[in-house]
Enzyme design. Structure first.
Site, short mmCIF file in Angstrom:
data_model
loop_
_atom_site.label_atom_id
_atom_site.label_comp_id
_atom_site.label_asym_id
_atom_site.label_seq_id
_atom_site.Cartn_x
_atom_site.Cartn_y
_atom_site.Cartn_z
CD GLU A 106 37.32 31.74 32.31
OE1 GLU A 106 37.75 30.62 32.59
OE2 GLU A 106 37.65 32.32 31.26
CE1 TYR B 130 42.56 29.07 33.53
CE2 TYR B 130 40.26 28.85 34.16
CZ TYR B 130 41.23 29.02 33.19
OH TYR B 130 40.84 29.18 31.89
CG ASP C 134 43.99 25.96 32.11
OD1 ASP C 134 45.12 26.08 31.58
OD2 ASP C 134 42.94 26.00 31.44
#
Ligand code: SF4
Length: 334
Positions: free
Chosen positions: A41, A122, A140
């Site tokens: 991520e 996020y 996002d």
């Protein structure tokens, strides 16, 4: 901003069923290990999935556990990250790994994950949902686009207030029993179907209920009003070679960007350098700055402590700026 009341369509069910039918096979989709999800991520924050794959695999092979990452030197971490850009991400990963090692375990609650260096809303929602099954929806740019189109909402997504509104919408869509599948499905939809330029509505599992599709407005959404005008900059990088070695300059330890990275010098760094020939140009963008770099062979007579001569085989082992990497590739040295 749209405020509408209607029967809630089975969005989550449709998205999850579509996702399970055949999503892209990305290496971080095959795991729910928090460390692996976290690394992926962070890498995906500013980089496309296909470009991330080789870096993700190299990073985990070099730092297979949080402990190995926590005990690695910053220079080693930056060298493995070299080429991926936005290097504060790598520094924050290492800082966070040290904090996690000190705490004894990866944090398992949303707030504690959100507190890690380099982790925003996020990323915290992605890790919390995928690794720990917690019901936090991700938001996002891709997800904002899906929601704005689905709702046919022309509100300005550069406004924090509007993004918070959309966060509430996507949280309302989330299936709390399957947050990982839901989040990955909506991200996948934004990345592969609800595309920014040409949305593939015929392939979309939620097209039946999509208001922008019905109104024919998908191509105009989402609306983002605050845009920074691009700034164009021409610059020169000097390729100075001696006895098969290349002269690189180390950026200052307190430089605002890419501190401690090795780069090719510019004429400003070496005012006495003699430029011989330009071997090519390349483009490079950082936020709204659009650079055109000319790479020129040159010779120089003097250099201070921040310069070092590198044999090409050693360059892969040090943190190297992206522009230096591009220039050395252009010169067929890397
Ligand atoms: S129908 Fe088209 S515009 Fe609407 S969510 Fe699907 S891909 Fe996006």
């Amino acid at each position: 901003m749209a405020a509408r009341h209607r029967v809630k369509p089975p969005i989550a069910k449709a998205l999850i069923a579509w996702y399970r039918q055949g999503h892209r096979d990305l290496p971080w989709r095959r795991t729910n290990d928090p460390y692996h999800i976290w690394v992926s991520e962070i890498m995906l924050q500013q980089t496309r999935a296909q470009a991330v794959i080789p870096y993700y695999e190299k990073f985990l092979s070099r730092f297979p556990t949080i402990e190995v990452l926590a005990n690695a030197g910053e220079e080693d971490v930056l060298a493995v990250w070299s080429g991926l850009g936005y290097y504060s991400r790598a520094r924050n990963l290492r800082r966070a790994a040290i904090a996690i090692q000190a705490a004894g375990a990866f944090p398992s609650g949303y707030e504690a994950i959100r507190d890690l260096p380099g982790v925003g809303d996020y990323t915290a929602a992605a890790i919390a949902s995928i690794a720990f099954g917690l019901p936090h929806a991700v938001l996002d740019g891709n997800v904002l686009r899906v929601v704005a189109r689905f709702e046919n909402d022309a509100a300005d997504i550069s406004s924090e207030r509007i993004r918070e509104h959309f966060r509430g919408v996507i949280q309302g869509w989330l299936d709390p029993h399957e947050p990982a599948a839901f989040n990955q499905a909506v991200m996948e939809l934004g990345a592969t179907v609800c595309l920014a330029r040409n949305p593939l509505c015929l392939l979309c599992p939620i097209a039946t209920w999509c208001r922008a599709r019905q109104a024919g407005t998908a191509g105009q959404l989402p609306v983002k009003l605050r845009k920074t005008a691009p700034v164009r900059i021409d610059s020169v990088l000097l390729l100075i070679c001696r006895r098969g070695r290349v002269l690189l300059r180390r950026r200052e330890a307190n430089a605002r960007l890419m501190a401690g990275f090795w780069e090719l010098p510019t004429p400003e760094h070496l005012p006495g350098a003699r430029v011989r020939e330009t071997i090519g140009t390349f483009r490079h963008s950082i936020t709204h700055h659009r650079y055109t770099f000319a790479v020129a062979r040159a010779s120089a007579v003097a250099a201070c402590d921040c310069f070092r001569w590198f044999p090409p085989v050693e360059i892969g082992g040090v943190p190297l700026s992206t522009t230096a990497r591009k220039a050395l590739r252009l010169a067929a040295i890397l």
